[in-house]
Design a protein around this motif. Structure first.
Motif, short mmCIF file in Angstrom:
data_model
loop_
_atom_site.label_atom_id
_atom_site.label_comp_id
_atom_site.label_asym_id
_atom_site.label_seq_id
_atom_site.Cartn_x
_atom_site.Cartn_y
_atom_site.Cartn_z
N ARG A 26 -13.95 -24.81 26.95
CA ARG A 26 -12.71 -24.69 26.01
C ARG A 26 -11.71 -24.19 26.67
O ARG A 26 -10.72 -24.47 26.18
N MET A 27 -11.94 -23.27 27.83
CA MET A 27 -10.99 -22.40 28.10
C MET A 27 -10.57 -22.86 29.67
O MET A 27 -9.09 -22.95 29.39
N TYR A 28 -11.12 -24.14 30.15
CA TYR A 28 -10.26 -24.78 31.27
C TYR A 28 -10.07 -26.05 31.41
O TYR A 28 -10.60 -26.83 31.49
N THR A 29 -9.28 -26.58 30.62
CA THR A 29 -9.21 -28.37 29.67
C THR A 29 -8.60 -28.51 30.98
O THR A 29 -7.38 -28.28 31.71
N GLY A 30 -9.06 -29.95 31.45
CA GLY A 30 -8.47 -30.70 32.40
C GLY A 30 -8.42 -29.96 33.93
O GLY A 30 -7.93 -30.64 35.23
N LEU A 31 -9.28 -29.41 34.42
CA LEU A 31 -10.21 -28.30 35.18
C LEU A 31 -10.60 -29.45 36.26
O LEU A 31 -11.57 -30.39 35.68
N ASP A 32 -10.28 -29.44 37.69
CA ASP A 32 -11.52 -30.51 38.59
C ASP A 32 -12.93 -30.05 38.13
O ASP A 32 -13.17 -29.38 38.19
N PRO A 33 -13.05 -31.53 37.75
CA PRO A 33 -14.99 -31.25 37.46
C PRO A 33 -15.62 -29.86 38.96
O PRO A 33 -17.34 -29.63 38.54
N ARG A 34 -15.49 -30.36 39.95
CA ARG A 34 -15.85 -29.93 40.69
C ARG A 34 -15.79 -27.89 40.51
O ARG A 34 -16.65 -27.86 41.57
N LEU A 35 -14.68 -27.09 40.25
CA LEU A 35 -15.03 -26.39 39.74
C LEU A 35 -15.27 -25.74 38.82
O LEU A 35 -15.29 -24.00 38.88
N LEU A 36 -15.60 -26.42 37.97
CA LEU A 36 -16.09 -26.31 36.84
C LEU A 36 -16.93 -25.08 36.55
O LEU A 36 -17.19 -23.62 36.29
N PRO A 37 -17.98 -24.71 37.79
CA PRO A 37 -18.75 -23.70 38.10
C PRO A 37 -18.33 -23.22 38.31
O PRO A 37 -19.42 -21.65 38.03
N ALA A 38 -17.25 -22.78 39.47
CA ALA A 38 -16.59 -21.49 39.86
C ALA A 38 -15.59 -21.13 38.54
O ALA A 38 -15.78 -19.60 38.39
N ALA A 39 -15.94 -21.83 37.89
CA ALA A 39 -14.74 -21.40 36.44
C ALA A 39 -15.62 -20.75 35.92
O ALA A 39 -15.79 -19.71 35.37
N GLU A 40 -16.93 -21.34 35.77
CA GLU A 40 -17.97 -20.73 34.47
C GLU A 40 -18.43 -19.18 35.01
O GLU A 40 -18.77 -18.34 34.73
N ARG A 41 -18.47 -18.77 36.84
CA ARG A 41 -18.76 -17.93 37.43
C ARG A 41 -17.77 -16.49 36.87
O ARG A 41 -18.23 -15.42 36.61
N SER A 42 -16.33 -16.89 37.24
CA SER A 42 -15.64 -16.14 35.98
C SER A 42 -15.72 -15.61 34.92
O SER A 42 -14.87 -14.56 34.14
N VAL A 43 -15.79 -16.81 34.48
CA VAL A 43 -15.62 -16.30 32.62
C VAL A 43 -17.13 -15.49 33.11
O VAL A 43 -17.22 -13.98 31.99
N LEU A 44 -18.40 -15.34 33.21
CA LEU A 44 -19.19 -14.94 33.85
C LEU A 44 -18.79 -12.88 33.68
O LEU A 44 -19.31 -12.53 33.40
N ALA A 45 -18.07 -13.69 34.61
CA ALA A 45 -17.31 -12.02 35.18
C ALA A 45 -16.79 -11.38 34.41
O ALA A 45 -16.56 -9.77 33.52
#
Length: 289
Positions: free
Chosen positions: A244-263
């Motif tokens: 929901r937070m990173y709409t349109g993000l390159d799917p390859r970067l979703l794991p990185a986005a999840e790590r920043s959300v965790l942070a």
């Protein structure tokens, strides 16, 4: 100033040249920027990955001049491994960030640690390495990694910002070594400085650094607000929040986005604003409007 192709030496200012490593990826942009400081004798900042082509380009750029120090901002595999063959070729010491290795068993979305990194000298905040006409003063900037250092060049007002502030994207903050509270504090630390220009580890130079740093702080506070609003509506897990937070993000970067959300979540939990049960997180206080 545009980035030059990999292997092409570009003059940034009389004391600073830059060489792009041939390691483009979704996490490194066009590749790692290696900076050479000095004219008579040199410091080499973040020599990059252990790539023979890049090592050859570096040695050609050094052109037989003495290398006083191989300087490391942090030891991710796209920044420090070439320090070892470069040290063997130049007999220069490896100086800078402390060695750190953290293994929590989780997949890492950012560049993995260089587990063979072994500096000859670790620099603390404020310590310096010097050569003829140049000084590199360490500035502790933890957050992206716990050992991250930036390096100020007081002779020209430049700052080598590593991966703390980049010229193309925000930094990944990946727990447990990455820490969002430390990252935000390090950004605040930079706002109190008057550096003229940043030379980052990835992307083009930053000629309005104070404005960019303020923008990065605002961006992270917006992300924090998004999380609090989402958890104010209902408990949620990281994958759902990230989508929901990173709409349109390159799917390859979703794991990185999840790590920043965790942070962000860990930081908010420490501040007593949210709590977790298993894989789900919930808000404890209403999000201020």
């Amino acid at each position: 100033m545009p980035e030059a192709p990999a292997g092409t030496l570009i003059l940034l200012e009389p004391l600073v040249t830059r060489l792009l490593a041939p390691n483009p990826s979704p996490f490194t942009h066009t590749g790692t920027q290696t900076h050479l400081v000095g004219t008579t004798d040199l410091a080499v900042i973040d020599p990059g990955p252990d790539d023979p082509t890049h090592l050859g380009a570096l040695l050609a750029a050094i052109a037989g001049r003495p290398v006083t120090a191989i300087v490391i901002t942090h030891h991710h595999r796209d920044h420090s491994p070439c320090s070892r063959p470069l040290a063997a070729a130049t007999r220069a010491p490896i100086i800078g960030a402390a060695p750190v290795f953290v293994d929590d068993g989780s997949p890492r979305a950012d560049a993995a640690f260089d587990i063979d990194y072994a500096p000859d000298r670790v620099l603390a905040d404020g310590e310096a390495v010097t050569g003829e006409g140049w000084t590199l003063r360490a500035l502790a900037t933890p957050g992206h990694t716990s050992n991250h250092l930036a390096f100020a060049l007081p002779e020209t007002g430049a700052l080598f910002s590593g991966d703390h502030v980049m010229g193309w994207s925000t930094s990944i903050v990946s727990p447990p070594d990455g820490d969002m509270a430390a990252y935000m504090a390090s950004l605040e630390k930079l706002i109190g400085r008057e550096d003229r220009v940043y030379y980052p580890g990835h992307g083009a130079l930053i000629d309005k650094p104070a404005r960019l740093v303020r923008g990065l702080l605002g961006h992270r506070k917006q992300r924090e607000g998004q999380i609090l609003r989402l958890l104010g509506d209902a408990p949620s897990a990281i994958p759902a929040m990230t989508a929901r937070m990173y709409t349109g993000l390159d799917p390859r970067l979703l794991p990185a986005a999840e790590r920043s959300v965790l942070a962000h979540l860990i930081d908010l939990e420490r501040r007593g604003m949210i709590a977790r049960t298993g894989e789900r997180w919930r808000g404890l206080h209403a999000d201020p409007k």
